[in-house]
Design a protein around this motif. Structure first.
Motif, PDB file in Angstrom:
ATOM      1  N   ILE A 132       3.382   2.961  44.996  1.00  0.00           N
ATOM      2  CA  ILE A 132       3.983   2.877  43.659  1.00  0.00           C
ATOM      3  C   ILE A 132       3.486   4.036  42.807  1.00  0.00           C
ATOM      4  O   ILE A 132       2.286   4.350  42.788  1.00  0.00           O
ATOM      5  N   SER A 133       4.416   4.654  42.090  1.00  0.00           N
ATOM      6  CA  SER A 133       4.089   5.710  41.138  1.00  0.00           C
ATOM      7  C   SER A 133       4.768   5.410  39.807  1.00  0.00           C
ATOM      8  O   SER A 133       5.634   4.531  39.726  1.00  0.00           O
ATOM      9  N   ARG A 134       4.365   6.145  38.779  1.00  0.00           N
ATOM     10  CA  ARG A 134       4.954   5.952  37.451  1.00  0.00           C
ATOM     11  C   ARG A 134       5.942   7.068  37.167  1.00  0.00           C
ATOM     12  O   ARG A 134       5.654   8.241  37.427  1.00  0.00           O
ATOM     13  N   LEU A 135       7.087   6.690  36.568  1.00  0.00           N
ATOM     14  CA  LEU A 135       8.030   7.689  36.086  1.00  0.00           C
ATOM     15  C   LEU A 135       7.695   7.965  34.633  1.00  0.00           C
ATOM     16  O   LEU A 135       7.842   7.097  33.785  1.00  0.00           O
ATOM     17  N   ASP A 136       7.265   9.171  34.338  1.00  0.00           N
ATOM     18  CA  ASP A 136       6.857   9.461  32.971  1.00  0.00           C
ATOM     19  C   ASP A 136       7.159  10.900  32.621  1.00  0.00           C
ATOM     20  O   ASP A 136       7.283  11.761  33.512  1.00  0.00           O
ATOM     21  N   SER A 137       7.298  11.148  31.336  1.00  0.00           N
ATOM     22  CA  SER A 137       7.466  12.498  30.812  1.00  0.00           C
ATOM     23  C   SER A 137       6.984  12.494  29.367  1.00  0.00           C
ATOM     24  O   SER A 137       7.041  11.454  28.698  1.00  0.00           O
ATOM     25  N   PRO A 138       6.513  13.633  28.846  1.00  0.00           N
ATOM     26  CA  PRO A 138       5.951  13.664  27.490  1.00  0.00           C
ATOM     27  C   PRO A 138       7.008  13.387  26.422  1.00  0.00           C
ATOM     28  O   PRO A 138       8.168  13.769  26.557  1.00  0.00           O
ATOM     29  N   GLY A 139       6.586  12.712  25.355  1.00  0.00           N
ATOM     30  CA  GLY A 139       7.493  12.444  24.241  1.00  0.00           C
ATOM     31  C   GLY A 139       6.869  11.518  23.221  1.00  0.00           C
ATOM     32  O   GLY A 139       6.118  10.602  23.590  1.00  0.00           O
ATOM     33  N   LEU A 140       7.171  11.741  21.946  1.00  0.00           N
ATOM     34  CA  LEU A 140       6.623  10.927  20.861  1.00  0.00           C
ATOM     35  C   LEU A 140       7.501   9.714  20.581  1.00  0.00           C
ATOM     36  O   LEU A 140       8.663   9.634  21.015  1.00  0.00           O
ATOM     37  N   LEU A 141       6.935   8.783  19.843  1.00  0.00           N
ATOM     38  CA  LEU A 141       7.681   7.606  19.386  1.00  0.00           C
ATOM     39  C   LEU A 141       8.928   8.021  18.615  1.00  0.00           C
ATOM     40  O   LEU A 141       8.921   9.028  17.888  1.00  0.00           O
ATOM     41  N   ILE A 142       9.975   7.220  18.722  1.00  0.00           N
ATOM     42  CA  ILE A 142      11.163   7.434  17.900  1.00  0.00           C
ATOM     43  C   ILE A 142      10.825   7.046  16.460  1.00  0.00           C
ATOM     44  O   ILE A 142      10.329   5.957  16.196  1.00  0.00           O
ATOM     45  N   GLY A 143      11.090   7.967  15.516  1.00  0.00           N
ATOM     46  CA  GLY A 143      10.837   7.691  14.105  1.00  0.00           C
ATOM     47  C   GLY A 143       9.500   8.180  13.602  1.00  0.00           C
ATOM     48  O   GLY A 143       9.171   7.963  12.441  1.00  0.00           O
ATOM     49  N   LEU A 144       8.730   8.871  14.453  1.00  0.00           N
ATOM     50  CA  LEU A 144       7.401   9.304  14.051  1.00  0.00           C
ATOM     51  C   LEU A 144       7.416  10.676  13.383  1.00  0.00           C
ATOM     52  O   LEU A 144       6.843  10.863  12.311  1.00  0.00           O
ATOM     53  N   GLN A 145       8.094  11.644  14.029  1.00  0.00           N
ATOM     54  CA  GLN A 145       8.143  13.000  13.486  1.00  0.00           C
ATOM     55  C   GLN A 145       9.557  13.555  13.588  1.00  0.00           C
ATOM     56  O   GLN A 145      10.252  13.318  14.595  1.00  0.00           O
ATOM     57  N   PRO A 146       9.994  14.314  12.585  1.00  0.00           N
ATOM     58  CA  PRO A 146      11.360  14.844  12.622  1.00  0.00           C
ATOM     59  C   PRO A 146      11.566  15.928  13.679  1.00  0.00           C
ATOM     60  O   PRO A 146      12.683  16.133  14.147  1.00  0.00           O
ATOM     61  N   ASP A 147      10.497  16.613  14.075  1.00  0.00           N
ATOM     62  CA  ASP A 147      10.632  17.721  15.020  1.00  0.00           C
ATOM     63  C   ASP A 147      10.174  17.335  16.428  1.00  0.00           C
ATOM     64  O   ASP A 147       9.795  18.204  17.232  1.00  0.00           O
ATOM     65  N   ALA A 148      10.194  16.035  16.735  1.00  0.00           N
ATOM     66  CA  ALA A 148       9.723  15.577  18.045  1.00  0.00           C
ATOM     67  C   ALA A 148      10.594  16.134  19.164  1.00  0.00           C
ATOM     68  O   ALA A 148      11.824  16.174  19.055  1.00  0.00           O
ATOM     69  N   GLU A 149       9.948  16.599  20.239  1.00  0.00           N
ATOM     70  CA  GLU A 149      10.652  17.116  21.408  1.00  0.00           C
ATOM     71  C   GLU A 149      10.374  16.225  22.607  1.00  0.00           C
ATOM     72  O   GLU A 149       9.317  15.594  22.705  1.00  0.00           O
ATOM     73  N   TYR A 150      11.326  16.174  23.527  1.00  0.00           N
ATOM     74  CA  TYR A 150      11.213  15.314  24.700  1.00  0.00           C
ATOM     75  C   TYR A 150      11.508  16.132  25.958  1.00  0.00           C
ATOM     76  O   TYR A 150      12.240  17.125  25.908  1.00  0.00           O
ATOM     77  N   VAL A 151      10.917  15.712  27.075  1.00  0.00           N
ATOM     78  CA  VAL A 151      11.023  16.439  28.335  1.00  0.00           C
ATOM     79  C   VAL A 151      11.844  15.623  29.321  1.00  0.00           C
ATOM     80  O   VAL A 151      11.673  14.405  29.424  1.00  0.00           O
ATOM     81  N   CYS A 152      12.735  16.289  30.023  1.00  0.00           N
ATOM     82  CA  CYS A 152      13.587  15.613  31.011  1.00  0.00           C
ATOM     83  C   CYS A 152      12.963  15.736  32.398  1.00  0.00           C
ATOM     84  O   CYS A 152      12.635  16.834  32.861  1.00  0.00           O
ATOM     85  N   GLY A 153      12.774  14.604  33.038  1.00  0.00           N
ATOM     86  CA  GLY A 153      12.309  14.587  34.419  1.00  0.00           C
ATOM     87  C   GLY A 153      13.423  14.069  35.316  1.00  0.00           C
ATOM     88  O   GLY A 153      14.422  13.511  34.834  1.00  0.00           O
ATOM     89  N   GLU A 154      13.258  14.215  36.628  1.00  0.00           N
ATOM     90  CA  GLU A 154      14.282  13.696  37.541  1.00  0.00           C
ATOM     91  C   GLU A 154      13.661  13.374  38.884  1.00  0.00           C
ATOM     92  O   GLU A 154      12.619  13.908  39.259  1.00  0.00           O
ATOM     93  N   THR A 155      14.319  12.484  39.605  1.00  0.00           N
ATOM     94  CA  THR A 155      13.890  12.107  40.948  1.00  0.00           C
ATOM     95  C   THR A 155      15.103  11.603  41.716  1.00  0.00           C
ATOM     96  O   THR A 155      16.125  11.215  41.121  1.00  0.00           O
ATOM     97  N   ILE A 156      14.984  11.604  43.035  1.00  0.00           N
ATOM     98  CA  ILE A 156      16.040  11.075  43.894  1.00  0.00           C
ATOM     99  C   ILE A 156      15.573   9.721  44.423  1.00  0.00           C
ATOM    100  O   ILE A 156      14.473   9.599  44.970  1.00  0.00           O
TER     101      ILE A 156
END
Length: 469
Positions: free
Chosen positions: A355-379
């Protein structure tokens, strides 16, 4: 508060001293007269008791009280002054029974300044001001007062006055008045309880409606998607919760088999907090997210746009949202994802039994106006199992105070995956173990949601018809 006696002159009964001690009166006449008076008093008290058992209008009951007292003990007047729950004089419910015109007294009581303050009824010095006010109004009369007591709280005062002199106050009269005062205190207390029950019933109706609406917003069943099995359940801590999951086609115009083979979005989230406020925010986010999904943008851009849209509303509510968003293409079995600080889903690989975790960096929704999110992928490969969940699962507390935690969840998911179970039995077993851990009949402290995705083990590539020239 104990009975307080001010200077008073009260009739003893309907019998005069001349009747009681006249040599011409017979002993039987005396007994008959006393019997009639006793019967009348019993009827008055019975009427008051019946009114207490059956009343639906407190005002009418309180209006009845001074009338009963004046007839019960044969005095000229009686005034009932009830108090609000916060101790203020209940001016609208002051009732007076008197032979003379005493409306001026009622008017003066309605503007009695000390009685307008909260806590007035709970201060003996303040009540003494009210007693003095009555005594000054009937300076030439006898006045008697007692309190209405219910559950240790002063709920009102009764004042009895009489202008006749050379009369005395008997123990029987005292007992009768106190009985009426006690019944009246119970009536006021019962009305407060009824009003509280009605408020709770109104709130329960609102919660039931909110829970019904929220249940309708969550998927009532998992969609049919080619090559995978889905099972999901949300168990709110209260009737209305802040957990959210959804399955959305990125091209909702497709129907039938074309929709099953099309791209789908899977999302799970958690609004910080519980109850109605969290449920309302969850409903708002659902509408925003569904509008974003049809844009076809990658997961990280979806979360970025959602954060921009929801920022103002979440800031005003002082709440934030964790959200894991993913999209899945059944043809390539590619899963793309982005995470806004949510619990990373657990991925069990059939090939490695790990078992592994699917994760990528990102802040809470509603915390900062300039929050950026990272897209990960797997098959995802045949037999793989993906578990989405909210922190209400891992943070659930057992009878000993221990948390259910992620380690336990990983162990259980691995155990059920190795058994070759499909999505629905895995979900059922996980919730069964969670319920057993928390304790039978115990409520969860936070909303708990889980979504199980399992890739079919017998996946075959789509048939491609060869064209012969």
């Amino acid at each position: 508060m104990p009975n307080k006696r001010l200077p008073l002159n009260i009739k003893n009964s309907s019998l005069s001293n001349a009747q009681l001690f006249s040599p011409s009166s017979s002993f039987r006449e005396l007994l008959d007269s006393l019997s009639r008076e006793q019967k009348r008093n019993q009827e008055l008290l019975s009427s008051l008791g019946f009114a207490l058992r059956s009343f639906t209008n407190l005002s009418r009951f309180l209006e009845f009280v001074p009338v009963v007292i004046t007839q019960l003990i044969g005095v000229e007047g009686c005034c009932l002054i009830p108090f609000h729950e916060d101790g203020r004089v209940w001016r609208e419910q002051i009732h007076l029974s008197s032979n003379d015109d005493s409306q001026e007294l009622v008017r003066q009581l309605s503007v009695f300044d000390p009685g307008k303050k909260e806590g007035f009824a709970f201060d003996e010095n303040q009540l003494a001001l009210l007693d003095s006010f009555f005594q000054s109004h009937f300076s030439d009369s006898g006045v008697f007062t007692t309190s209405l007591i219910a559950r240790g709280r002063v709920r009102g005062r009764i004042y009895i006055f009489n202008t006749q002199k050379n009369c005395f106050w008997s123990d029987i009269h005292r007992q009768h008045v106190q009985l009426v005062a006690d019944l009246t205190g119970v009536a006021i207390e019962n009305d407060l309880v009824i009003q509280e029950i009605r408020r709770h019933e109104s709130l329960d109706r609102q919660l039931s409606i909110g829970a019904e609406i929220q249940a309708q917003l969550l998927p009532d069943r998992c969609p049919m998607i080619e090559g995978i099995e889905l099972a999901a359940l949300c168990r709110p801590a209260f009737q209305v919760g802040g957990d959210y999951y959804d399955f959305m086609p990125t091209r909702p115009e497709l129907l039938g088999r074309r929709r099953e083979r099309g791209q789908w979005s899977f999302v799970i989230g958690d609004v910080m907090g519980k109850g109605i406020p969290a449920g309302l925010l969850m409903t708002m986010l659902r509408g925003m997210l569904r509008a974003e999904v049809i844009s076809g943008l990658p997961p990280n851009q979806i979360l970025h746009d959602l954060n921009q849209l929801a920022l103002d509303d979440l800031a005003q509510s002082h709440r934030f949202v964790t959200l894991f968003y993913s999209d899945y293409d059944p043809r390539s079995r590619k899963l793309r994802f982005a995470n806004a600080a949510h619990n990373p889903p657990l991925l069990w690989r059939a090939a490695t039994k790990a078992i592994s975790r699917l994760d990528s960096p990102g802040l809470l929704i509603g915390l900062q106006p300039d929050a950026e999110y990272v897209c990960g992928e797997t098959i995802l490969e045949p037999g793989d199992i993906l578990l989405y969940y909210t922190d209400g699962v891992t943070e659930a507390q057992g009878l000993t105070g221990e948390r259910f935690d992620e380690v336990r969840l990983i162990h259980l998911l691995s155990e059920y995956a190795v058994q070759g179970l499909s999505a629905k039995p895995i979900l059922d077993k996980l919730f069964k173990r969670l319920d057993s851990f928390v304790g039978i009949g115990q409520h969860l402290q936070d909303d708990a949601s889980m979504v199980v995705l399992k890739v079919n083990e017998d996946i075959t590539l789509p048939n491609i018809r060869k064209i012969h020239h």
